[in-house]
Design a protein around this motif. Structure first.
Motif, PDB file in Angstrom:
ATOM      1  N   GLU A   6     -49.735 -90.651  21.543  1.00 43.38           N
ATOM      2  CA  GLU A   6     -48.402 -91.041  21.089  1.00 43.38           C
ATOM      3  C   GLU A   6     -48.042 -90.233  19.840  1.00 43.38           C
ATOM      4  OE1 GLU A   6     -50.414 -94.911  22.590  1.00 43.38           O
ATOM      5  OE2 GLU A   6     -50.981 -93.194  21.364  1.00 43.38           O
ATOM      6  N   GLY A   8     -44.350 -89.086  17.109  1.00 46.83           N
ATOM      7  CA  GLY A   8     -42.937 -89.254  16.806  1.00 46.83           C
ATOM      8  C   GLY A   8     -42.629 -90.342  15.794  1.00 46.83           C
ATOM      9  N   ARG A  19     -37.376 -91.228  18.064  1.00 43.47           N
ATOM     10  CA  ARG A  19     -37.797 -91.118  19.451  1.00 43.47           C
ATOM     11  C   ARG A  19     -39.303 -90.904  19.476  1.00 43.47           C
ATOM     12  NH1 ARG A  19     -36.521 -87.107  24.551  1.00 43.47           N
ATOM     13  NH2 ARG A  19     -37.855 -85.655  23.389  1.00 43.47           N
ATOM     14  N   SER A  21     -42.848 -90.313  21.574  1.00 46.32           N
ATOM     15  CA  SER A  21     -43.306 -89.643  22.782  1.00 46.32           C
ATOM     16  C   SER A  21     -44.711 -90.097  23.126  1.00 46.32           C
ATOM     17  CB  SER A  21     -43.312 -88.130  22.585  1.00 46.32           C
ATOM     18  OG  SER A  21     -42.025 -87.636  22.301  1.00 46.32           O
ATOM     19  N   CYS A  22     -45.006 -90.080  24.415  1.00 53.06           N
ATOM     20  CA  CYS A  22     -46.337 -90.415  24.899  1.00 53.06           C
ATOM     21  C   CYS A  22     -46.703 -89.352  25.934  1.00 53.06           C
ATOM     22  CB  CYS A  22     -46.336 -91.802  25.520  1.00 53.06           C
ATOM     23  SG  CYS A  22     -47.857 -92.247  26.378  1.00 53.06           S
ATOM     24  N   TRP A  36     -44.471 -99.706  26.746  1.00 51.29           N
ATOM     25  CA  TRP A  36     -44.601 -99.508  25.305  1.00 51.29           C
ATOM     26  C   TRP A  36     -44.909-100.861  24.665  1.00 51.29           C
ATOM     27  CZ3 TRP A  36     -44.938 -95.189  22.413  1.00 51.29           C
ATOM     28  CH2 TRP A  36     -44.515 -93.976  22.979  1.00 51.29           C
ATOM     29  N   ARG A  71     -38.576 -91.146  30.992  1.00 54.11           N
ATOM     30  CA  ARG A  71     -39.741 -90.360  31.371  1.00 54.11           C
ATOM     31  C   ARG A  71     -39.323 -88.955  31.754  1.00 54.11           C
ATOM     32  NH1 ARG A  71     -42.037 -92.709  36.944  1.00 54.11           N
ATOM     33  NH2 ARG A  71     -43.392 -90.904  36.708  1.00 54.11           N
ATOM     34  N   MET A  77     -44.685 -87.197  30.637  1.00 51.61           N
ATOM     35  CA  MET A  77     -44.291 -87.670  29.320  1.00 51.61           C
ATOM     36  C   MET A  77     -43.455 -88.929  29.451  1.00 51.61           C
ATOM     37  SD  MET A  77     -45.344 -85.517  26.887  1.00 51.61           S
ATOM     38  CE  MET A  77     -44.236 -85.884  25.538  1.00 51.61           C
ATOM     39  N   TYR A  79     -41.061 -91.624  26.934  1.00 47.31           N
ATOM     40  CA  TYR A  79     -40.386 -91.670  25.647  1.00 47.31           C
ATOM     41  C   TYR A  79     -39.902 -93.080  25.345  1.00 47.31           C
ATOM     42  CZ  TYR A  79     -40.255 -86.692  26.666  1.00 47.31           C
ATOM     43  OH  TYR A  79     -40.603 -85.401  26.992  1.00 47.31           O
ATOM     44  N   GLN A  81     -36.834 -94.295  22.959  1.00 51.28           N
ATOM     45  CA  GLN A  81     -35.735 -94.043  22.030  1.00 51.28           C
ATOM     46  C   GLN A  81     -35.415 -95.337  21.311  1.00 51.28           C
ATOM     47  OE1 GLN A  81     -34.020 -91.104  21.287  1.00 51.28           O
ATOM     48  NE2 GLN A  81     -33.082 -92.344  19.667  1.00 51.28           N
TER      49      GLN A  81
END
Length: 121
Positions: A6, A8, A19, A21-22, A36, A71, A77, A79, A81
């Motif tokens: 992870e 961001g 935002r 990210s993963c 999440w 995604r 990835m 995300y 937000q």
């Protein structure tokens, strides 16, 4: 073994946006579900939201309308937000995935290291 990283997180003022990210690395045939979570100091880890393959999403009431999971299929990835951030959004944020291996079986990923989000003025 699929690993998650992870990123961001950071410091943001109330009302701001971030935002997260993963990134999933390893042998993945497909990602079936994305989650999440977050854990605030002194509190249990809680589910923030989910995105199921096919597009169905669910969010905790506390973030509904402010957070969005998305995604990028091609890059494995995921995300998060986060808009209109509040003090109470301060936490370590983690992603977790259900993925399909090439032998057809489904697996949960293990936890990543998380990314810290601090909402402060």
């Amino acid at each position: 073994q699929v690993q998650l990283v992870e990123s961001g997180g950071g410091l943001v003022q109330p009302g701001g946006s971030l935002r997260l990210s993963c990134a999933a690395s390893g042998t993945i045939s497909s990602i079936n579900a994305m989650y999440w979570y977050r854990q605030a100091p002194g509190k249990d880890r809680e589910l923030v939201g989910s995105l199921i393959s096919g597009g169905s999403t669910n969010y905790a009431d506390s973030v509904k309308g402010r957070f969005t999971i998305s995604r990028d299929n091609g890059k494995n990835m995921v995300y998060l937000q986060m808009n209109s951030l509040r003090f109470e959004d301060t936490a370590v944020y983690y992603c977790k995935l259900i993925y399909r291996r090439y032998d057809g079986t489904l697996r949960w990923t293990s936890w990543g290291q998380g990314t810290q989000v601090n909402v402060s003025s």
